[in-house]
Design an enzyme around this catalytic site. Structure first.
Site, PDB file in Angstrom:
ATOM      1  N   LYS A 189      58.383  33.964  52.944  1.00 53.47           N
ATOM      2  CA  LYS A 189      58.669  34.357  51.557  1.00 53.47           C
ATOM      3  C   LYS A 189      58.129  35.774  51.399  1.00 53.47           C
ATOM      4  O   LYS A 189      56.935  36.016  51.525  1.00 53.47           O
ATOM      5  CB  LYS A 189      57.985  33.395  50.580  1.00 53.47           C
ATOM      6  CG  LYS A 189      58.638  33.291  49.214  1.00 53.47           C
ATOM      7  CD  LYS A 189      58.493  34.492  48.313  1.00 53.47           C
ATOM      8  CE  LYS A 189      57.114  34.599  47.682  1.00 53.47           C
ATOM      9  NZ  LYS A 189      56.971  35.898  46.946  1.00 53.47           N
ATOM     10  N   GLU A 263      44.525  35.504  54.890  1.00 44.92           N
ATOM     11  CA  GLU A 263      43.980  36.851  55.060  1.00 44.92           C
ATOM     12  C   GLU A 263      43.961  37.460  53.676  1.00 44.92           C
ATOM     13  O   GLU A 263      45.011  37.779  53.121  1.00 44.92           O
ATOM     14  CB  GLU A 263      44.850  37.632  56.050  1.00 44.92           C
ATOM     15  CG  GLU A 263      44.079  38.772  56.685  1.00 44.92           C
ATOM     16  CD  GLU A 263      44.180  40.017  55.860  1.00 44.92           C
ATOM     17  OE1 GLU A 263      43.314  40.205  54.981  1.00 44.92           O
ATOM     18  OE2 GLU A 263      45.115  40.783  56.089  1.00 44.92           O
ATOM     19  N   CYS A 298      43.835  45.976  52.627  1.00 47.19           N
ATOM     20  CA  CYS A 298      42.755  45.000  52.508  1.00 47.19           C
ATOM     21  C   CYS A 298      41.533  45.457  53.298  1.00 47.19           C
ATOM     22  O   CYS A 298      40.417  45.065  53.008  1.00 47.19           O
ATOM     23  CB  CYS A 298      43.230  43.634  52.991  1.00 47.19           C
ATOM     24  SG  CYS A 298      44.152  43.727  54.516  1.00 47.19           S
ATOM     25  N   GLU A 400      37.626  44.810  44.603  1.00 48.02           N
ATOM     26  CA  GLU A 400      38.718  45.403  45.373  1.00 48.02           C
ATOM     27  C   GLU A 400      39.686  46.097  44.415  1.00 48.02           C
ATOM     28  O   GLU A 400      40.238  45.472  43.511  1.00 48.02           O
ATOM     29  CB  GLU A 400      39.476  44.324  46.154  1.00 48.02           C
ATOM     30  CG  GLU A 400      40.590  44.918  46.990  1.00 48.02           C
ATOM     31  CD  GLU A 400      41.332  43.877  47.831  1.00 48.02           C
ATOM     32  OE1 GLU A 400      41.826  42.889  47.274  1.00 48.02           O
ATOM     33  OE2 GLU A 400      41.406  44.076  49.060  1.00 48.02           O
TER      34      GLU A 400
HETATM   35  P1  NAI Z   1      49.390  38.078  45.393  1.00 44.96           P
HETATM   36  O1  NAI Z   1      48.360  37.448  46.247  1.00 44.96           O
HETATM   37  O2  NAI Z   1      49.620  37.458  44.055  1.00 44.96           O
HETATM   38  O3  NAI Z   1      50.777  38.117  46.177  1.00 44.96           O
HETATM   39  C1  NAI Z   1      50.917  37.974  47.569  1.00 44.96           C
HETATM   40  C2  NAI Z   1      52.074  37.053  47.878  1.00 44.96           C
HETATM   41  O4  NAI Z   1      51.789  35.759  47.337  1.00 44.96           O
HETATM   42  C3  NAI Z   1      53.403  37.483  47.253  1.00 44.96           C
HETATM   43  O5  NAI Z   1      54.441  37.199  48.166  1.00 44.96           O
HETATM   44  C4  NAI Z   1      53.513  36.572  46.043  1.00 44.96           C
HETATM   45  O6  NAI Z   1      54.833  36.345  45.625  1.00 44.96           O
HETATM   46  C5  NAI Z   1      52.907  35.298  46.576  1.00 44.96           C
HETATM   47  N1  NAI Z   1      52.442  34.361  45.556  1.00 44.96           N
HETATM   48  C6  NAI Z   1      51.981  34.649  44.308  1.00 44.96           C
HETATM   49  N2  NAI Z   1      51.667  33.513  43.658  1.00 44.96           N
HETATM   50  C7  NAI Z   1      51.918  32.477  44.495  1.00 44.96           C
HETATM   51  C8  NAI Z   1      51.787  31.053  44.414  1.00 44.96           C
HETATM   52  N3  NAI Z   1      51.341  30.469  43.305  1.00 44.96           N
HETATM   53  N4  NAI Z   1      52.127  30.309  45.491  1.00 44.96           N
HETATM   54  C9  NAI Z   1      52.577  30.887  46.613  1.00 44.96           C
HETATM   55  N5  NAI Z   1      52.737  32.226  46.745  1.00 44.96           N
HETATM   56  C10 NAI Z   1      52.406  33.015  45.701  1.00 44.96           C
HETATM   57  O7  NAI Z   1      49.001  39.616  45.263  1.00 44.96           O
HETATM   58  P2  NAI Z   1      49.615  40.726  44.261  1.00 44.96           P
HETATM   59  O8  NAI Z   1      49.813  40.110  42.910  1.00 44.96           O
HETATM   60  O9  NAI Z   1      50.754  41.373  44.921  1.00 44.96           O
HETATM   61  O10 NAI Z   1      48.425  41.797  44.215  1.00 44.96           O
HETATM   62  C11 NAI Z   1      47.236  41.536  43.456  1.00 44.96           C
HETATM   63  C12 NAI Z   1      46.016  42.031  44.192  1.00 44.96           C
HETATM   64  O11 NAI Z   1      45.846  41.304  45.404  1.00 44.96           O
HETATM   65  C13 NAI Z   1      46.068  43.479  44.653  1.00 44.96           C
HETATM   66  O12 NAI Z   1      45.686  44.356  43.646  1.00 44.96           O
HETATM   67  C14 NAI Z   1      45.098  43.471  45.799  1.00 44.96           C
HETATM   68  O13 NAI Z   1      43.778  43.608  45.307  1.00 44.96           O
HETATM   69  C15 NAI Z   1      45.265  42.106  46.409  1.00 44.96           C
HETATM   70  N6  NAI Z   1      46.154  42.129  47.597  1.00 44.96           N
HETATM   71  C16 NAI Z   1      45.615  41.969  48.836  1.00 44.96           C
HETATM   72  C17 NAI Z   1      46.413  42.048  49.962  1.00 44.96           C
HETATM   73  C18 NAI Z   1      45.871  41.919  51.334  1.00 44.96           C
HETATM   74  O14 NAI Z   1      46.414  42.489  52.258  1.00 44.96           O
HETATM   75  N7  NAI Z   1      44.843  41.135  51.573  1.00 44.96           N
HETATM   76  C19 NAI Z   1      47.847  42.321  49.860  1.00 44.96           C
HETATM   77  C20 NAI Z   1      48.340  42.420  48.515  1.00 44.96           C
HETATM   78  C21 NAI Z   1      47.498  42.337  47.442  1.00 44.96           C
END
Ligand code: NAI
Ligand code: MG
Length: 498
Positions: A189, A263, A298, A400
């Site tokens: 996804k 991660e 990250c 973060e």
């Molecule tokens: P997010 O964790 O909400 O999104 C990441 C993925 O999870 C996306 O594909 C999203 O559609 C999916 N997702 C969201 N809710 C879900 C659910 N209930 N069940 C299953 N999948 C779900 O992160 P977002 O909103 O893009 O960014 C928010 C913050 O997260 C950023 O500001 C950053 O601090 C952090 N982040 C960390 C990352 C990393 O590489 N560790 C990558 C992206 C964001």
């Protein structure tokens, strides 16, 4: 050989071409609901294409296809599966320019410094895992001379993978390649903000793999990601994203008692001792902070502890280097720094910068310059900010940000700086810069992080296990160990020979 899809290096045309689809069972497939959502170029605010809005119905179709395909795929000899994944890597290598340009367009990451590099690392990750098919070995165990006892590494079945937008290609490769070489099928996804390049990668892979082995859906997290995690036929979930969503995914997986790799984020420390090679450390702060990726990493070294004796010199050299970086159109070869991904993230980063500026005593060094081209005046550009003298308990110093914001702290005492570096909810990466071997060795043991480096700041490398401790996640990626531990079940077999 049948005619292959040719690279299309016009990212605007390619964005339109791949719009409106998932890839399910080998085919470009319209969403069950017929609904789409806009994909926006963050450098201009213009809509560049549409993504399929996936939901539970699409998840059902994709998982059913993946489950069917997996039964046959698991029968393909492991080394042959690997060869096909390596073949995908070579094919993707022919599309580096195309994929780099498309990912630059949809994410705002500069082509020369980031997006093209990511596209080539994607191909390399497939080639690396493609060589590991024959490593899916079990053991024989000297249990009883009359009982031949062994373990078998078996695939789990259907893997659900959820990826974010910051490095969508590399992160999808780190999930797809080991899962599939191990004999699983996978449903990915993609992130709402960056669905098109990920889709293109999976479309290209269909030229090599049997239908249904690798599928991809686009859609909203709760509407499409959640049903994928909850699907009864998904036997393993691998997720990269925020801590908040990671916990939701972990709880949902617990309902089915399936294994999970997470991660999550970081607030990684970089310690610069007084005896460090200063110029090298300043360069390490530039790569560590991922200034060319607008800090959207990250692993970003966003807490930088510099010894008092070199602090001021370090700050002035760092500032000069960041000032010299050019912000601009991500597709322009002269651009070093592109844009933030989305209005939400733009707002979040801006909020942290304001909080830092309002923190008593903190100094904000605002670097580089916003682009002046009127075509970019709706672009989500944020000037990099280096905070000094900022209170360590202030939100920008602790949380973060996922933006181009570095906090530099002064220290005098080694014991104190180790304690401060470890005083974080996160533990993804850490670096120390020193010429003293004893200090380096001591710090590598004591820093609480999954990835510790001395006098350098490399990004994720194929072959090296990558993953954090504390709130940074669970499990490892990018290595042989990751494939064996996280994408197979170990079965114990006893053959009684009496
Ligand atoms: P997010 O964790 O909400 O999104 C990441 C993925 O999870 C996306 O594909 C999203 O559609 C999916 N997702 C969201 N809710 C879900 C659910 N209930 N069940 C299953 N999948 C779900 O992160 P977002 O909103 O893009 O960014 C928010 C913050 O997260 C950023 O500001 C950053 O601090 C952090 N982040 C960390 C990352 C990393 O590489 N560790 C990558 C992206 C964001
Ligand atoms: Mg979210």
């Amino acid at each position: 050989m049948s005619s292959r899809i040719q690279p299309n290096t016009d990212p605007f045309a390619l964005a339109r071409e791949v719009s409106g689809h998932h890839v399910i069972d080998g085919k470009m497939t319209a969403p069950a609901s017929g609904r789409m959502f806009d994909v926006v170029n963050p450098a201009t605010g213009a809509v560049i294409g549409q993504a399929a809005e996936g939901g539970a119905a699409d998840v059902d179709i994709a998982v059913a296809a993946a489950a069917r395909a997996q039964k046959e795929w698991a029968k393909v000899p492991a080394r042959q599966r690997g060869k096909l994944i390596a073949e995908c890597g070579r094919l993707l290598n022919d599309h580096v320019e195309e994929l780099g340009r498309l990912v630059a367009l949809e994410t705002g990451k500069a082509l020369r410094t980031e997006s093209r590099v990511e596209a080539s690392v994607l191909a390399d990750m497939f080639i690396f895992f493609g060589g590991l098919g024959s490593e899916l070995k079990g053991e024989t165990i000297p249990f009883n001379p009359d009982m031949l006892t062994m373990t078998l590494r078996e695939p789990i079945g259907v893997v659900g993978a959820i990826i974010p937008w910051n490095v969508p290609l590399l992160l999808m490769a780190m999930k797809i390649a080991p899962a599939v070489v191990a004999g699983n099928s996978i449903v990915v996804k993609s992130a709402e903000e960056a669905p098109l390049t990920a889709l293109r990668v999976v479309q290209l892979m269909q030229q090599v793999l049997p239908p249904g082995v690798v599928n991809i859906l686009s859609g909203d997290g709760p509407a499409c990601g959640a049903p994928l995690v909850a699907h009864p036929k998904v036997g393993k979930v691998t997720f990269t994203g925020s801590v908040e969503t990671g916990k939701i995914v972990y709880k949902a997986a617990a309902e089915k008692l399936i294994p999970v790799t997470l991660e999550l984020g970081g607030k990684s420390p970089m310690i610069v001792m007084g005896d460090a090679d200063l110029e090298r450390a300043v360069g390490g702060a530039i790569t560590g902070m991922r200034f060319t990726r607008q800090g959207q990493s990250c692993t970003a070294s966003s807490r930088i502890y510099v010894h008092d004796s070199i602090h001021d010199e370090f700050v002035s050299r760092l500032k000069a280097k960041v000032d010299a970086m050019k912000m601009g159109d991500p597709l322009d070869e002269t651009t070093d720094i592109g844009t933030i991904i989305s209005p939400d993230q733009f707002e979040k980063v801006g909020r942290y910068i304001r909080l830092g500026q309002e923190t008593k005593g903190a100094k904000a060094h605002v670097c580089s310059a916003l682009p002046t081209d009127p075509a970019l005046n709706k672009g989500l550009f944020v000037q990099p900010v280096i905070f000094t003298e900022i209170h360590p308990d202030s939100p920008p110093a602790k949380e973060e940000i996922f933006g181009p914001v570095a906090c530099i702290f002064r220290f005098t005492d080694y014991e104190e700086v180790i304690a401060r570096a470890n005083d974080s909810e996160y533990g993804l990466a850490a670096t120390i810069w020193t010429r003293d071997l004893k200090t380096a060795m001591d710090a590598t043991r004591r820093l609480e992080a999954g990835f510790v480096q001395v006098n350098q700041n490399l990004v994720v490398q194929a072959t090296l296990s990558y993953g954090g401790v504390k709130n940074s996640g669970l499990g490892k990626e990018a290595s042989l160990e990751a494939m064996l531990e996280h994408f197979t079940h170990k079965k114990t077999v006893i053959i009684n020979m009496t």
